[in-house]
Design an enzyme around this catalytic site. Structure first.
Site, PDB file in Angstrom:
ATOM      1  N   LYS A   1      32.262   2.302 -36.391  1.00 12.48           N
ATOM      2  CA  LYS A   1      32.869   2.737 -34.931  1.00 12.48           C
ATOM      3  C   LYS A   1      33.831   3.872 -35.083  1.00 12.48           C
ATOM      4  O   LYS A   1      34.354   4.229 -33.982  1.00 12.48           O
ATOM      5  CB  LYS A   1      33.285   1.565 -33.956  1.00 12.48           C
ATOM      6  CG  LYS A   1      32.280   0.871 -33.683  1.00 12.48           C
ATOM      7  CD  LYS A   1      32.823  -0.733 -33.202  1.00 12.48           C
ATOM      8  CE  LYS A   1      33.638  -0.543 -32.021  1.00 12.48           C
ATOM      9  NZ  LYS A   1      33.822  -1.996 -31.641  1.00 12.48           N
TER      10      LYS A   1
ATOM     11  N   LYS B   1      36.608   3.478 -35.990  1.00 13.61           N
ATOM     12  CA  LYS B   1      37.939   2.832 -35.678  1.00 13.61           C
ATOM     13  C   LYS B   1      38.630   2.243 -36.688  1.00 13.61           C
ATOM     14  O   LYS B   1      38.044   1.414 -37.455  1.00 13.61           O
ATOM     15  CB  LYS B   1      37.715   1.812 -34.418  1.00 13.61           C
ATOM     16  CG  LYS B   1      37.562   2.305 -32.843  1.00 13.61           C
ATOM     17  CD  LYS B   1      37.676   0.969 -31.891  1.00 13.61           C
ATOM     18  CE  LYS B   1      37.716   1.524 -30.633  1.00 13.61           C
ATOM     19  NZ  LYS B   1      37.904   0.381 -29.592  1.00 13.61           N
TER      20      LYS B   1
END
Ligand code: C2G
Length: 130
Positions: free
Chosen positions: A44, A46
């Site tokens: 993601k 992230k």
């Protein structure tokens, strides 16, 4: 028993997350949270401040949360809905429309995000202060 499912990273837990979890729980009787693993977060793009086990421990301490399962892939939602007998799938409306394919199997609800709070903003504000 009406079962609700949602997913997220829930890093640097804040009131926007809690608002989402509270409203999700209000839609049923039992709330399952698919928590993004550290490896899935990489997919993601992230990088969470807290590792999976700490984020899981904190989520499990929230009274609205009944069960935390690992989220390891974009593709597990349908199998999770079936495996956990989910009635309602919930996400913040930044995901509006993205999971409508689940509508054949359960209710799909996108809830308004809480304004003016995000993990990214927290990180940026803290780094600007130093
Ligand atoms: N959220 C919110 N209001 C905010 C911040 C977050 O309602 N101010 C909601 C998001 O919309 C999401 C949940 O809180 O439904 C968790 O947010 P994140 O941890 O940022 O989750 P995200 O990275 O969007 O991961 O497969 C789905 C993904 O795992 C979702």
């Amino acid at each position: 028993m009406k079962k609700v499912l949602t997913y997220g990273t829930f890093d640097l837990l804040h009131y926007g997350h809690i608002n989402l979890l509270r409203r999700a729980k209000q839609l049923g009787d039992y709330l399952v949270v698919g928590l993004s693993t550290d490896e899935f977060n990489q997919l993601k793009n992230k990088k969470s401040f807290f590792p999976y086990d700490k984020r899981k421990m904190m989520l499990e301490a929230i009274k609205y949360v009944d069960e935390v399962i690992p989220e390891t892939s974009w593709d597990q939602k349908l199998s999770d809905v079936k495996k956990h007998n989910i009635d309602v799938f919930v996400m913040g409306d930044d995901w509006e429309g993205k999971f409508d394919y689940l509508k054949e199997y359960c209710e799909v609800i996108y809830l308004p995000r809480t304004k003016d709070i995000s993990t990214t903003d927290i990180k940026n504000d803290l780094s600007n202060k130093n």
